[in-house]
Design a protein around this motif. Structure first.
Motif, PDB file in Angstrom:
ATOM      1  N   UNK A 221       0.812  -1.225   0.000  1.00  0.00           N
ATOM      2  CA  UNK A 221       0.000   0.000   0.000  1.00  0.00           C
ATOM      3  C   UNK A 221       0.844   1.273   0.000  1.00  0.00           C
ATOM      4  N   UNK A 222       1.978   1.241   0.690  1.00  0.00           N
ATOM      5  CA  UNK A 222       2.843   2.424   0.729  1.00  0.00           C
ATOM      6  C   UNK A 222       3.356   2.750  -0.672  1.00  0.00           C
ATOM      7  N   UNK A 223       3.783   1.721  -1.395  1.00  0.00           N
ATOM      8  CA  UNK A 223       4.279   1.933  -2.754  1.00  0.00           C
ATOM      9  C   UNK A 223       3.181   2.457  -3.666  1.00  0.00           C
ATOM     10  N   UNK A 224       2.009   1.852  -3.550  1.00  0.00           N
ATOM     11  CA  UNK A 224       0.886   2.265  -4.410  1.00  0.00           C
ATOM     12  C   UNK A 224       0.544   3.723  -4.173  1.00  0.00           C
ATOM     13  N   UNK A 225       0.406   4.118  -2.914  1.00  0.00           N
ATOM     14  CA  UNK A 225       0.012   5.496  -2.630  1.00  0.00           C
ATOM     15  C   UNK A 225       1.137   6.485  -2.914  1.00  0.00           C
ATOM     16  N   UNK A 226       2.369   6.033  -2.836  1.00  0.00           N
ATOM     17  CA  UNK A 226       3.481   6.893  -3.248  1.00  0.00           C
ATOM     18  C   UNK A 226       3.397   7.196  -4.734  1.00  0.00           C
ATOM     19  N   UNK A 227       3.094   6.165  -5.513  1.00  0.00           N
ATOM     20  CA  UNK A 227       2.947   6.358  -6.956  1.00  0.00           C
ATOM     21  C   UNK A 227       1.733   7.224  -7.282  1.00  0.00           C
ATOM     22  N   UNK A 228       0.663   7.071  -6.513  1.00  0.00           N
ATOM     23  CA  UNK A 228      -0.514   7.925  -6.713  1.00  0.00           C
ATOM     24  C   UNK A 228      -0.159   9.385  -6.463  1.00  0.00           C
ATOM     25  N   UNK A 229       0.598   9.643  -5.409  1.00  0.00           N
ATOM     26  CA  UNK A 229       1.025  11.015  -5.104  1.00  0.00           C
ATOM     27  C   UNK A 229       1.915  11.555  -6.220  1.00  0.00           C
ATOM     28  N   UNK A 230       2.788  10.709  -6.760  1.00  0.00           N
ATOM     29  CA  UNK A 230       3.642  11.131  -7.879  1.00  0.00           C
ATOM     30  C   UNK A 230       2.782  11.542  -9.077  1.00  0.00           C
ATOM     31  N   UNK A 231       1.748  10.748  -9.366  1.00  0.00           N
ATOM     32  CA  UNK A 231       0.841  11.104 -10.459  1.00  0.00           C
ATOM     33  C   UNK A 231       0.143  12.428 -10.191  1.00  0.00           C
ATOM     34  N   UNK A 232      -0.289  12.640  -8.945  1.00  0.00           N
ATOM     35  CA  UNK A 232      -0.949  13.897  -8.597  1.00  0.00           C
ATOM     36  C   UNK A 232      -0.003  15.079  -8.771  1.00  0.00           C
ATOM     37  N   UNK A 233       1.247  14.914  -8.357  1.00  0.00           N
ATOM     38  CA  UNK A 233       2.239  15.983  -8.530  1.00  0.00           C
ATOM     39  C   UNK A 233       2.479  16.266 -10.008  1.00  0.00           C
ATOM     40  N   UNK A 234       2.506  15.217 -10.800  1.00  0.00           N
ATOM     41  CA  UNK A 234       2.708  15.403 -12.246  1.00  0.00           C
ATOM     42  C   UNK A 234       1.539  16.160 -12.853  1.00  0.00           C
ATOM     43  N   UNK A 235       0.312  15.820 -12.433  1.00  0.00           N
ATOM     44  CA  UNK A 235      -0.871  16.520 -12.944  1.00  0.00           C
ATOM     45  C   UNK A 235      -0.826  17.999 -12.553  1.00  0.00           C
ATOM     46  N   UNK A 236      -0.432  18.278 -11.307  1.00  0.00           N
ATOM     47  CA  UNK A 236      -0.296  19.668 -10.884  1.00  0.00           C
ATOM     48  C   UNK A 236       0.760  20.397 -11.695  1.00  0.00           C
ATOM     49  N   UNK A 237       1.875  19.710 -11.958  1.00  0.00           N
ATOM     50  CA  UNK A 237       2.945  20.294 -12.771  1.00  0.00           C
ATOM     51  C   UNK A 237       2.464  20.551 -14.194  1.00  0.00           C
ATOM     52  N   UNK A 336      -8.891  12.207  -7.324  1.00  0.00           N
ATOM     53  CA  UNK A 336      -7.576  12.630  -6.814  1.00  0.00           C
ATOM     54  C   UNK A 336      -6.816  13.442  -7.861  1.00  0.00           C
ATOM     55  N   UNK A 337      -6.837  12.979  -9.108  1.00  0.00           N
ATOM     56  CA  UNK A 337      -6.135  13.721 -10.159  1.00  0.00           C
ATOM     57  C   UNK A 337      -6.826  15.050 -10.456  1.00  0.00           C
ATOM     58  N   UNK A 338      -8.140  15.061 -10.367  1.00  0.00           N
ATOM     59  CA  UNK A 338      -8.861  16.324 -10.577  1.00  0.00           C
ATOM     60  C   UNK A 338      -8.549  17.323  -9.469  1.00  0.00           C
ATOM     61  N   UNK A 339      -8.442  16.837  -8.229  1.00  0.00           N
ATOM     62  CA  UNK A 339      -8.098  17.725  -7.114  1.00  0.00           C
ATOM     63  C   UNK A 339      -6.713  18.306  -7.306  1.00  0.00           C
ATOM     64  N   UNK A 340      -5.776  17.487  -7.810  1.00  0.00           N
ATOM     65  CA  UNK A 340      -4.430  17.990  -8.076  1.00  0.00           C
ATOM     66  C   UNK A 340      -4.444  19.041  -9.172  1.00  0.00           C
ATOM     67  N   UNK A 341      -5.320  18.845 -10.159  1.00  0.00           N
ATOM     68  CA  UNK A 341      -5.454  19.812 -11.248  1.00  0.00           C
ATOM     69  C   UNK A 341      -5.939  21.147 -10.724  1.00  0.00           C
TER      70      UNK A 341
END
Length: 341
Positions: A221-237, A336-341
């Motif tokens: 779960x830690x790895x999965x949510x770390x990758x989810x956060x990375x995707x969110x950061x990328x969407x924000x970027x 989650x990705x929309x919130x990052x956007x």
């Protein structure tokens, strides 16, 4: 008659494809409607209260954006648990109708402006999560279909900003409500809720999901949510880069429409490119192209447009990866990705 004509044109497609097509059209209508409504309110309040009205509008737009995007993870979790998700769509249509009706009062009251922004943003949030969830469930997390669904919103925003009028607003609302009601009535199987797997592949789209989901099941779960956060950061970027691309450029109405169309085409094309070229290769080429366009963005308008196209090509890829990381929680992944956007 309009809906019958649309269904006739789509008669050669599968039922699920037609439903996603309706959802895609509603995405255009939704974003166009919201932008058109905000444009008309800005025009009315700015003319009436001058600088004070401009500050009110800025606050209303901020309120709208926060409520349209930030609550989507919560809305997504609700969608994942719902058995009859069509209530989200119906609630969205009702809220949009109420927002347009309140805006039509032309009452110069601060509380009414804020209330319109709140209702408008909430209706937007419900639709986007519903549409994202439906597209994944109906088409099996197909990157191509994800890109098609998310694409039309960009053009809707441009059309609402350029051609904003009360006639356009009422027209968009009427068609949106009609399509929403037709969708609910036609989709007799819309009671599977969040029980459908992330890569539930209808027969006509078998193979839509590349066989990369097995390693995800073995991740912690830690790895999965770390990758989810990375995707969110990328969407924000990605959102930040898109904003920087257009800074310092005088935007005529034709350029606004062109940017909207280019962004739409980029989101549509991204899923097809990644599906047949591969996710990693696609991202490497797309991001390298974006970097080059960013360096030379002030030279030519076509460089700006190319950069916007390439950056938007990554959107269906991030949605696809989020759905892989969060199987059976497609609503949460989209939110989650929309919130990052």
């Amino acid at each position: 008659m309009i809906i019958r004509k649309y269904l006739y044109l789509c008669s050669g497609m599968s039922k699920n494809s037609q439903l996603v097509g309706m959802t895609t059209v509603m995405h255009f209508l939704m974003d166009g409607m919201c932008m058109c409504c905000l444009f008309l309110l800005a025009e009315a309040y700015g003319d009436y209260w001058g600088a004070y009205g401009d500050r009110l509008i800025l606050g209303a737009i901020l309120t709208y954006n926060v409520l349209a995007f930030m609550p989507q993870p919560l809305t997504g979790m609700m969608a994942d648990r719902m058995v009859q998700r069509h209530w989200l769509l119906l609630a969205s249509a009702m809220l949009l109708t109420v927002a347009v009706a309140m805006a039509s009062l032309h009452a110069k009251a601060e509380w009414l402006l804020v209330l319109v922004a709140v209702v408008l943003g909430t209706g937007n949030s419900l639709f986007h999560v519903w549409g994202g969830k439906q597209t994944v469930v109906k088409m099996g997390n197909d990157m191509r279909m994800l890109g098609v669904f998310v694409s039309t919103g960009a053009l809707g925003l441009a059309v609402g900003a350029v051609f904003g009028s009360w006639v356009l607003l009422y027209g968009l609302l009427l068609v949106y409500v009609a399509l929403a009601l037709a969708y609910v009535r036609w989709d007799e199987a819309d009671d599977t809720g969040g029980l459908a797997p992330s890569c539930a592949q209808p027969a006509e789209h078998s193979g839509a999901c590349p066989p990369v989901s097995a390693p995800v099941s073995s991740m912690s779960p830690v790895t999965i949510w770390t990758l989810v956060v990375v995707l969110m950061l990328f969407v924000g970027y990605r959102s930040f880069v898109g904003e920087v691309f257009s800074q310092g450029i005088t935007k005529s109405q034709s350029l606004i429409l062109t940017i909207g169309a280019v962004a739409m085409l980029g989101k549509m094309a991204g899923g097809w490119i990644a599906r047949y070229v591969g996710i990693l290769k696609s991202l490497m080429v797309l991001l390298a192209g974006v970097a080059l366009c960013f360096l030379f963005r002030g030279q030519f308008v076509w460089v700006l447009l190319l950069g916007i196209f390439l950056m938007n090509c990554t959107m269906p890829i991030t949605l696809f990866l989020a759905n892989l990381l969060l199987p059976k929680r497609e609503g949460l992944a989209f939110g989650l990705l929309a919130a990052a956007l």
